[in-house]
Write a protein that holds these residues in place. Structure first.
Motif: not given
Length: 185
Positions: A5-16, A48-55
């Protein structure tokens, strides 16, 4: 908010985020003993959504200023958990300065790690370690590498206490904020 759904699994922040979770939760990880094995948790960022929302906003801001490759996740308190009040984005150099293994030295009323002092005072780490092996204290080693003997440093501190300043060659030294150390102003 799954990866589909978020389409971010290949992004650097997702890997972090996934690396953080692995360090804390995966006993097979080669660094688990340094994180999860010491009790460091990432419970606040289970999803991931919690990490994303905060950072995410601060991540983007840091990336714009320092570049994506020079943006790393750091815990302010190296013994604390991954949570909003203890996470920040820093450069690789800043992260290396915030390690448990760093030797902290207080000199001139200021505490920094050995590498920071060597850089600031333009002294060689190898020379510093050599003096430590000979039995010098941290402060005495710094003084010696700056060209002061222990006796000179002791006398300088006495003179500073008495007069409030000391002139050595072209340099003037002052006491600062009540610290009893030589301070080059």
């Amino acid at each position: 908010f799954s990866s589909k759904k978020h389409g971010m699994s290949n992004t650097r922040i997702y890997h972090i985020w996934t690396d953080m979770k692995t360090r804390c939760n995966c006993t097979n990880s080669n660094v688990y003993r340094l994180y999860g094995g010491r009790g460091i948790k990432s419970d606040k960022y289970k999803f991931f959504i919690d990490f994303y929302d905060d950072l995410f906003d601060s991540y983007i801001k840091h990336c714009k200023e320092y570049g994506v490759k020079n943006t790393t996740l750091d815990r302010i308190d190296v013994n604390g958990n991954y949570e909003p009040s203890n996470c920040r984005w820093v450069t690789l150099q800043e992260q290396n300065n915030n390690r448990r293994s760093n030797r902290l030295i207080t000199y001139r009323g200021k505490t920094q790690n050995l590498t920071q002092w060597c850089k600031e005072l333009n002294i060689k780490r190898s020379a510093f370690y050599c003096l430590l092996e000979k039995g010098y204290s941290d402060v005495d080693a710094i003084g010696a590498l700056l060209g002061f003997t222990k006796e000179q440093l002791d006398n300088a501190v006495k003179e500073l206490k008495k007069n409030g300043s000391l002139v050595v060659g072209k340099r003037t030294y002052y006491t600062q904020k009540g610290y009893e150390a030589v301070v080059n102003k």
